[in-house]
Scaffold this motif. Sequence first.
Motif, PDB file in Angstrom:
ATOM      1  N   VAL B 376      46.357  24.856  39.697  1.00 47.74           N
ATOM      2  CA  VAL B 376      46.400  26.328  39.564  1.00 47.74           C
ATOM      3  C   VAL B 376      47.861  26.745  39.566  1.00 47.74           C
ATOM      4  N   ILE B 458      42.035  30.624  46.849  1.00 48.44           N
ATOM      5  CA  ILE B 458      42.403  30.949  45.471  1.00 48.44           C
ATOM      6  C   ILE B 458      42.160  32.404  45.116  1.00 48.44           C
ATOM      7  N   THR B 467      45.200  30.273  31.109  1.00 47.45           N
ATOM      8  CA  THR B 467      44.153  29.399  31.633  1.00 47.45           C
ATOM      9  C   THR B 467      44.312  27.963  31.170  1.00 47.45           C
ATOM     10  N   SER B 470      44.596  25.340  33.932  1.00 43.90           N
ATOM     11  CA  SER B 470      43.429  25.022  34.746  1.00 43.90           C
ATOM     12  C   SER B 470      42.559  24.035  33.970  1.00 43.90           C
TER      13      SER B 470
END
Lengths: 217, 479
Positions: B376, B458, B467, B470
């Motif tokens: 992350v 998180i 994204t 991830s």
Amino acid sequence: MLAAAGFNPQAAQQTAAQRDQDCIRKALSGDRGAFADLALAWQDRIFNALRKMTGNEQDAADLTQETFLRALSGLASFRNESSAYTWLFRIAMNLAASRHRQLVRRKTVQESQLRTANADGVERPGIFDTQRSAGEAPECSAEKQERNQVVLAALGRLNEEQRKLLVMRDIEQIDYQQIAEMLNVPLGTLKSRLFRARLALREELKGYFEAHETVTP
Amino acid sequence: MSQPPNMEEILIDYLDGTLDATRRRAVETLLKHDAKMRKALSVMRQVRGALGDLPIEPMPAPAAIALQEQLRPPTEPSIPLYSPKWLIRLAAAFAIAVTAGLIIWSVLPPPMDQRTVAMNSVSSLAARSVAFDTKKDSSVAKLGDTMEPSLATRAGGPEQLRADDAASENEPTLMVVVANDIGGTEREIRNLLTLNNINYESVPASVAERVEVAKEVQTPGGGFASDAAMGAAAPAPAALQADKEKSEEKMARSASEAPAAAAPSAVAAGPAPAGHVTPSPVPTPLAPSARAAGAGGGGQGMGGGSRRDTAQALASAKPIAQQFGAATEKRSQTGGGRTASEPYGMVVARNVTPDQLGKIRSGLQNASRAGNLRVVDPSANRVTQAQTYRKQAPDRSEQTNLNQRQVQTQSPWQYSNSQAIQNSQELAQNTTQPPISYSPRYDVTIVVQGEGAAAASIPTWPAPATTSNSTLPSTNPAP
């Protein structure tokens, strides 16, 4: 002679009255300078009258100053029913009378101090010096000056009411009507009092006049 | 009904000449026959004459002046507005004001425009670069301070970045979420940092640290040993709890001593589950990297070449590690690895350049593709944006030419100030031996979390802008 020179007393009197009204109006609107101008116009005559009333120059000056300060503080109460001089003179006479009463009370205690010679050794006449008679006139160089001092001394020996009448009428030449208003007496009564005041003064000056002058019929 | 006038009044009026003719004749007839009345009239004239002869005495001058001073207003006589005196005074005041303004205008420095401000920032930056060293506190320069000067003049550029991203951009945080760690993730992160020649601090959690210590002791040479290979005497539960409390106390003291360093770690770790210890920014005495750092106790380690030193240092912790052998054995019996809710540890990489940051990201992503972890990286977009600005900025020579052109276009009285700025720039260039580095530096915090602990922490983080980082498959099984 003044009339021959073109002097008009009535016109002059009207001009003076108009000037006094302007000064008082400006003074009422906050112009203190205008009131000072009014004082400048009348301060000598007020002083002169007080000088004759008190017989003392310093007292007359103090009372003159006090007169104008009183007039300034009471300016709002002035009404145009009388002339400015009559108003000022009334204030001055009231102050002089008040001062005279203070001196009379003090005289009973310190009478000797009123006749104390000055520092220079020359004894000057006091208007309240009742011990001095007309026949005891000082040996002055000038006969007129001597007579004035004698007259002033005699005037000082009169009572306050007689002295005030003589000053207002015979010295300040205020007309009878105004004097009657100031003293709040009828005109006839005023004239009778004036007659008696003159006789009283003449009685005070009897010795002097008999010694120096002959009464003209 | 008025009374008839008596003789006194008649004589007064006769003497004043105010009687009419009839009465005057009557009075004159009476006077001829009455001696007493004649004498009285003579006295009246004599007294009136005596009083009338008295001199009119004017008020003495001192008293008159004093009276006028009392009655006149205290202020000076007013001057009319149209008087020339007013004009003269007004002109004099205007001349004085203009002269004073000119003097002040010529003495004070000129108002600086945006470019001049930028030039001043160049001077201060050059002076600051002189003091640039490799000390821990000063080596980590802020992004705005190390930016190229032209960037400071770019409206809405770095200033906006600095305002928005002060918390995340200067200290990017990467969270490595491990679903079922077998104990090698943190080690791999250290190796990654070491290979890229990045200074780092290892801040392990207490339980994770003990496991690490046990592994180091069992395999002094390092390597990826499993928990199952480790075996030792089982520690008593009470001793384990006492050791936990001791570790918490040390961490609290360390947090109060270094609050600035503790802040990112606390954020990164998130709300720790009950019974677990929040990672400390300062390594515990058992931290292998801290041991490898040697004297100083600053907690800063160097990854390269420290594996053997670390093992030697950890050998001294053998008795403690043996106490925790039971815990590791228990882990192996339950399937190995740590529980999902444990905070495993944290590595803070210091003074990271953008290129090194990119290598960290790519290395972690490669690992994520191979195993059961995901990365992350909420600050990825911000840092990329700052790098873009930096690439668009003109180089140093262009900035110098710009400054020179600015000096030439200024007025003479402005030139002095600009010349002073230029001189200060040249002075800074001459006195700065190391080249001025405009490259930004970051503190990168890499948190290794269990899936359960990360799930709780998180959501409190800013949502990642991209994204792509991830990579954890949504079908990744939870422990």
